[in-house]
Design a protein around this motif. Structure first.
Motif, PDB file in Angstrom:
ATOM      1  N   GLY A  50       0.802  -1.232   0.000  1.00 32.25           N
ATOM      2  CA  GLY A  50       0.000   0.000   0.000  1.00 32.25           C
ATOM      3  C   GLY A  50       0.828   1.273   0.000  1.00 32.25           C
ATOM      4  O   GLY A  50       0.337   2.349   0.334  1.00 32.25           O
ATOM      5  N   TYR A  51       2.110   1.161  -0.391  1.00 33.78           N
ATOM      6  CA  TYR A  51       2.959   2.362  -0.453  1.00 33.78           C
ATOM      7  C   TYR A  51       3.432   2.600  -1.891  1.00 33.78           C
ATOM      8  O   TYR A  51       3.699   1.644  -2.630  1.00 33.78           O
ATOM      9  CB  TYR A  51       4.182   2.220   0.458  1.00 33.78           C
ATOM     10  CG  TYR A  51       3.806   1.994   1.906  1.00 33.78           C
ATOM     11  CD1 TYR A  51       3.301   3.044   2.676  1.00 33.78           C
ATOM     12  CD2 TYR A  51       3.932   0.734   2.500  1.00 33.78           C
ATOM     13  CE1 TYR A  51       2.916   2.831   4.002  1.00 33.78           C
ATOM     14  CE2 TYR A  51       3.563   0.516   3.815  1.00 33.78           C
ATOM     15  CZ  TYR A  51       3.061   1.571   4.565  1.00 33.78           C
ATOM     16  OH  TYR A  51       2.685   1.369   5.857  1.00 33.78           O
ATOM     17  N   ALA A  52       3.526   3.862  -2.238  1.00 34.02           N
ATOM     18  CA  ALA A  52       4.059   4.241  -3.552  1.00 34.02           C
ATOM     19  C   ALA A  52       5.448   4.830  -3.353  1.00 34.02           C
ATOM     20  O   ALA A  52       5.677   5.589  -2.401  1.00 34.02           O
ATOM     21  CB  ALA A  52       3.148   5.261  -4.218  1.00 34.02           C
ATOM     22  N   VAL A  53       6.369   4.457  -4.248  1.00 35.70           N
ATOM     23  CA  VAL A  53       7.729   4.997  -4.132  1.00 35.70           C
ATOM     24  C   VAL A  53       8.101   5.631  -5.464  1.00 35.70           C
ATOM     25  O   VAL A  53       7.748   5.131  -6.532  1.00 35.70           O
ATOM     26  CB  VAL A  53       8.742   3.880  -3.735  1.00 35.70           C
ATOM     27  CG1 VAL A  53       8.751   2.733  -4.731  1.00 35.70           C
ATOM     28  CG2 VAL A  53      10.151   4.460  -3.587  1.00 35.70           C
ATOM     29  N   ASP A  54       8.767   6.759  -5.388  1.00 35.30           N
ATOM     30  CA  ASP A  54       9.260   7.403  -6.602  1.00 35.30           C
ATOM     31  C   ASP A  54      10.598   8.086  -6.270  1.00 35.30           C
ATOM     32  O   ASP A  54      10.972   8.202  -5.096  1.00 35.30           O
ATOM     33  CB  ASP A  54       8.246   8.436  -7.119  1.00 35.30           C
ATOM     34  CG  ASP A  54       8.486   8.782  -8.589  1.00 35.30           C
ATOM     35  OD1 ASP A  54       9.198   8.032  -9.286  1.00 35.30           O
ATOM     36  OD2 ASP A  54       7.947   9.806  -9.041  1.00 35.30           O
ATOM     37  N   ALA A  80      -7.234   7.833  -8.294  1.00 35.96           N
ATOM     38  CA  ALA A  80      -7.232   9.281  -8.546  1.00 35.96           C
ATOM     39  C   ALA A  80      -6.540  10.021  -7.404  1.00 35.96           C
ATOM     40  O   ALA A  80      -5.712  10.922  -7.626  1.00 35.96           O
ATOM     41  CB  ALA A  80      -8.667   9.783  -8.718  1.00 35.96           C
ATOM     42  N   ARG A  81      -6.835   9.619  -6.173  1.00 36.26           N
ATOM     43  CA  ARG A  81      -6.231  10.297  -5.026  1.00 36.26           C
ATOM     44  C   ARG A  81      -4.725   9.980  -4.941  1.00 36.26           C
ATOM     45  O   ARG A  81      -3.927  10.814  -4.538  1.00 36.26           O
ATOM     46  CB  ARG A  81      -6.940   9.888  -3.738  1.00 36.26           C
ATOM     47  CG  ARG A  81      -8.309  10.544  -3.609  1.00 36.26           C
ATOM     48  CD  ARG A  81      -8.965  10.313  -2.251  1.00 36.26           C
ATOM     49  NE  ARG A  81     -10.308  10.878  -2.240  1.00 36.26           N
ATOM     50  CZ  ARG A  81     -11.420  10.193  -2.540  1.00 36.26           C
ATOM     51  NH1 ARG A  81     -11.368   8.906  -2.839  1.00 36.26           N
ATOM     52  NH2 ARG A  81     -12.610  10.789  -2.524  1.00 36.26           N
ATOM     53  N   THR A  82      -4.378   8.775  -5.318  1.00 35.78           N
ATOM     54  CA  THR A  82      -2.959   8.384  -5.290  1.00 35.78           C
ATOM     55  C   THR A  82      -2.156   9.202  -6.306  1.00 35.78           C
ATOM     56  O   THR A  82      -1.060   9.678  -6.024  1.00 35.78           O
ATOM     57  CB  THR A  82      -2.826   6.876  -5.582  1.00 35.78           C
ATOM     58  OG1 THR A  82      -3.655   6.172  -4.660  1.00 35.78           O
ATOM     59  CG2 THR A  82      -1.388   6.412  -5.447  1.00 35.78           C
ATOM     60  N   GLN A  97       1.164  14.101  -7.983  1.00 32.78           N
ATOM     61  CA  GLN A  97       1.235  15.394  -8.682  1.00 32.78           C
ATOM     62  C   GLN A  97       1.696  16.504  -7.743  1.00 32.78           C
ATOM     63  O   GLN A  97       2.525  17.336  -8.105  1.00 32.78           O
ATOM     64  CB  GLN A  97      -0.133  15.763  -9.263  1.00 32.78           C
ATOM     65  CG  GLN A  97      -0.483  14.993 -10.525  1.00 32.78           C
ATOM     66  CD  GLN A  97      -1.804  15.450 -11.113  1.00 32.78           C
ATOM     67  OE1 GLN A  97      -2.834  15.393 -10.443  1.00 32.78           O
ATOM     68  NE2 GLN A  97      -1.773  15.903 -12.352  1.00 32.78           N
ATOM     69  N   LYS A  98       1.140  16.486  -6.535  1.00 31.71           N
ATOM     70  CA  LYS A  98       1.513  17.514  -5.558  1.00 31.71           C
ATOM     71  C   LYS A  98       2.993  17.373  -5.178  1.00 31.71           C
ATOM     72  O   LYS A  98       3.745  18.359  -5.158  1.00 31.71           O
ATOM     73  CB  LYS A  98       0.619  17.363  -4.321  1.00 31.71           C
ATOM     74  CG  LYS A  98       0.927  18.289  -3.161  1.00 31.71           C
ATOM     75  CD  LYS A  98       0.501  19.720  -3.463  1.00 31.71           C
ATOM     76  CE  LYS A  98       0.445  20.618  -2.224  1.00 31.71           C
ATOM     77  NZ  LYS A  98       1.657  20.736  -1.463  1.00 31.71           N
TER      78      LYS A  98
END
Lengths: 531, 531
Positions: A394-398, A460-462, A467-468
């Motif tokens: 459940g985590y996004a990494v960039d 969409a929220r992810t 984007q922010k």
């Protein structure tokens, strides 16, 4: 086999150990992963192709899905949600430069858009189709991957632009040579892609960036073949190589590249050091590079990255032991991990190690030898696989990166991490952010920042969170006068910030060139330059 | 004071000793020098200016003569004959970037042509006015020569583009820094000129070519100021710096440059070695550069140049003694002189010297220590003064250069010397030609060839001989796929050969850029590109 919706080989799976998961949960909160779309679901969404049947062009839905996106976080969210607004109308897999030229000729004749595709590893939207009234052909260079010519005396190799990292090295190794270009994307990214997006490898300190390695080649343009001959150096006008490097497919398609190769190194070592604090560590590495010590890599993690990496490393007992020793020798809470690469003859390595020891001594550095360095070397291309492991938690990494002059390194790094950590404050979300310096120059350094956040309640929220984060960080880069990209290129995601770096007149000159090569904006439109 | 019709300072005079004169007379025949025009004679030919009076613009005849030509052999013949077909209508000496912008604005408003002028040292016709219906303004950057900003932490200095070599070094020395850019023209050529024509210095192996030194700056264009910010490296699109380097004034006028500087070297040594024959010598230096030994210079004279230099050196007894020792140690008739520069810390020099010794041993090289190297270093900027000394004996001397991949070095060198020696056969004239490698790369080398011929019975015949020599040699360069210039640029003399190097599409792209920046061909027309 290559995964359709993730990085790399489906056989390679990374896992996140319990301690690491607890660390993330403690910091970011427990997370609920989002549901992944299946390949069948996405294939069902592919519309009818607007391209005619052609022996070189694949029109089937699966191929059009597989070539629809790259490896940016927005691309990841598109794959995983199945929400891909535009697919290529077809994917061509030419076998020769001549066939590339023929496809370009067809594109002109029938008014198609053409997207050049290397390894599909772009993290900034280079190869994503953008809605267009014209049919869109993705042209993959994959099959142009052979050794065309080898000049051992001049240490030059001409290789098909579609060869990926392992292929390039496999072509050279039997002859005793290496290109030595090791970007993180090495397993999949291609020679042509490196050139088109001005790539930099982990050992660029020794082998050079792609700018130093690319000696000439062939570019198929809409007006014919542009052959760039090899000369060691020239003062005869602006360098055409430099015009093609970073052109991101806007001016033409690189089909063959002659590159400067090196003899395989006799010896290679990666040693890890710990410096007690960031100020000392930054001064130490600046000294190493400004004294031009012949090293192949300097990689300096800041205290936050050092702490995170030691936490995520597993082997809790061994790490605890290491930390105890380091603390006893003066490197505790704020310590920074420094990895130094030595490449070359035994004599050269001996000299470089003596110099490194001499310089680092003044900064109270603790040497730990090659154990951790070997580990880094073994796992050097593994980081992209981590995104999937974290995703299932459940985590996004960039990641994001820039390069600035030395004077700006610490202020920028502090600001960008602060911006990332606070970017989702309005939603009450925490962000984990840490950085390292990976490509060092006498003038300054690249700064590579990783950030991890919790996915939202839907895609969409992810995406909105990303984007922010991306916008806030990009504005910090612009504020500090950094490049919008040191090694990933511009694509779609960085295009809005290019003018801050190149100036109005600089961008206008690039636009004039794009118009010169491609008046109808047929080649990879909307990438690099805002159209 | 600077001479109006020769290279450099009028206080510096070189002479040709008796043995050297006999050597030339034996080879080329006795010669009768041509009569020189006086400054007064040339001034009398200057037509009325078509420019209006302006506080920054000099309209007097002497100034217009002094800025009319550069330092090519055709320029020399123009000065000496007094036959200068076109003079600038005036010479502006602005004090600031802002004044440069104002002058460009006036040029646009009143339809003038503008020629940017640095040190006036071009050897390919960069700054020569070409007949035009529009008034011609030569814009000399001479007064923009100060230190604007110094960032010691990032080792960056911003300097006025009009600063010449000694001025650049004098600005940096009090702070403990050096640029380390030492082209043969160092005494007079300028920072802006180096950038506009992609110059390379004698120690580029250590400090880099101007391409590696130029980090950013300001270019005044007809559309406004183009500010190029400094970043250590960038993957964000084609590099604007690379677009400006080599643009030879066609796109804009460089007014400020930020350059990458180095700490003053702790130690520097130039050692001379003799290798028994060319084949061994070439292999030896290729090995030095491909093994990336940290040297600051490798300069290898071929057998003909070695013989000529030892003959012209004077000190006949000492040279005879040296040759006796060399012959005894195996380096006799075909021997080649190799000068190697060591720059840096004592540790670095020690390491480099051990490596050089190890590598050269395999090629039967005889080391002679620093005596001849010191002599080279003392006289490193003196060669251009030799033209005048030879001129007064009735001989013309010129040089030409290229760079090719290693595979082509020997075939090219053999061919070009053969072409030069036989170029004037129809007239029964002999030509002395010899070469050295001066800038070495892993991929190949530059080849710098000097040729001496006897002047004709008048200026027209003398110029015709040069045209034949230059054309024949240029065609050899093209035939071997060399660059038409490794370090002198294109200007007028090399423009016909640019397409062979850049290709039709490459030249078209440069023309598109020239048109973009300057649609009316107001900035240095007819240079770089054939219009």
């Amino acid at each position: 086999m290559r995964q359709w919706n993730s990085w790399g080989d489906s056989q390679v799976k990374m896992t996140v150990n319990t301690k690491a998961r607890q660390f993330l949960e403690g910091l970011l909160g427990k997370a609920t992963p989002l549901r992944d779309a299946t390949l069948a679901e996405v294939m069902a969404k592919v519309p009818a192709s607007r391209l005619p049947a052609h022996p070189l062009i694949h029109l089937d839905a699966e191929t059009r899905v597989r070539y629809a996106r790259g490896q940016s976080l927005p691309d990841w969210l598109a794959w995983r949600s199945g929400d891909i607004p535009v697919f290529p109308d077809g994917v061509a897999l030419p076998n020769t430069s001549q066939q590339v030229a023929e496809l370009l000729s067809l594109a002109k004749q029938h008014n198609w858009v053409v997207i050049p595709y290397g390894g599909g590893t772009s993290v900034v939207g280079h190869i994503n189709p953008v809605a267009d009234s014209r049919p869109i052909l993705t042209l993959a260079l994959t099959r142009l991957n052979g050794l065309i010519h080898l000049d051992e005396s001049s240490q030059l190799a001409t290789i098909g632009a579609g060869a990926n990292g392992p292929q390039v090295e496999a072509l050279l190794k039997p002859h005793g040579y290496t290109l030595g270009h090791y970007p993180q994307s090495f397993e999949l990214s291609t020679l042509g892609g490196w050139i088109a997006s001005r790539s930099s490898g982990q050992q660029s300190l020794h082998y050079g960036r792609i700018e130093q390695l690319f000696a000439g080649g062939r570019v198929e343009t809409l007006a014919g073949s542009l052959d760039i001959p090899t000369v060691p150096a020239s003062s005869a006008g602006p360098d055409i190589r430099e015009m093609i490097m970073g052109s991101e497919g806007r001016f033409g398609i690189i089909t063959e590249a002659t590159v400067r190769i090196s003899r395989m190194a006799e010896q290679e070592e990666f040693c890890v050091y710990f410096v007690p604090d960031w100020a000392k560590a930054k001064s130490a590495v600046r000294e190493l590079v400004q004294q031009k010590i012949p090293l192949s890599m300097i990689r300096l993690s800041n205290a936050e990255e050092t702490r995170t990496q030691l936490t995520l490393a597993g082997h809790a007992l061994a790490i605890a032991g290491l930390e105890k020793v380091l603390a006893w020798r003066g490197a505790s809470a704020g310590k920074c991990m420094l990895t130094v690469g030595f490449t070359g003859s035994p004599q050269r390595i001996k000299f470089a190690q003596q110099e490194v020891t001499r310089i680092l001594k003044a900064f109270d550095t603790v040497a730990t030898g090659q154990v951790l360095g070997k580990r880094w070397h073994q796992n050097r291309f593994r980081a992209p696989y981590l995104r999937e492991a974290l995703w299932y938690l459940g985590y996004a990494v960039d990641t994001l990166e820039t390069a600035v002059d030395w004077q700006k390194v610490t202020p920028y790094m502090t600001d960008v991490e602060h911006a990332l950590r606070h970017a989702l404050e309005a939603e009450g979300e925490q962000v984990l952010a840490f950085s390292h310096l990976s490509h060092l120059y006498t003038q300054g350094s690249s700064i590579y920042t990783t950030y991890v956040y919790r996915v939202g309640t839907d895609y969409a929220r992810t995406f909105a969170r990303w984007q922010k984060l991306k916008a806030d960080a990009s504005q910090v880069i612009v504020k500090h006068g950094g490049t919008i990209s040191h090694q990933h290129g511009v694509g779609q995601d960085h295009a809005p910030y290019l003018e801050a770096e190149k100036g109005v007149l600089g961008v206008a000159a690039l636009q004039a060139l794009a118009k010169h090569f491609d008046v109808e904006q047929r080649l990879n439109p909307h990438k690099l330059l805002l159209d």
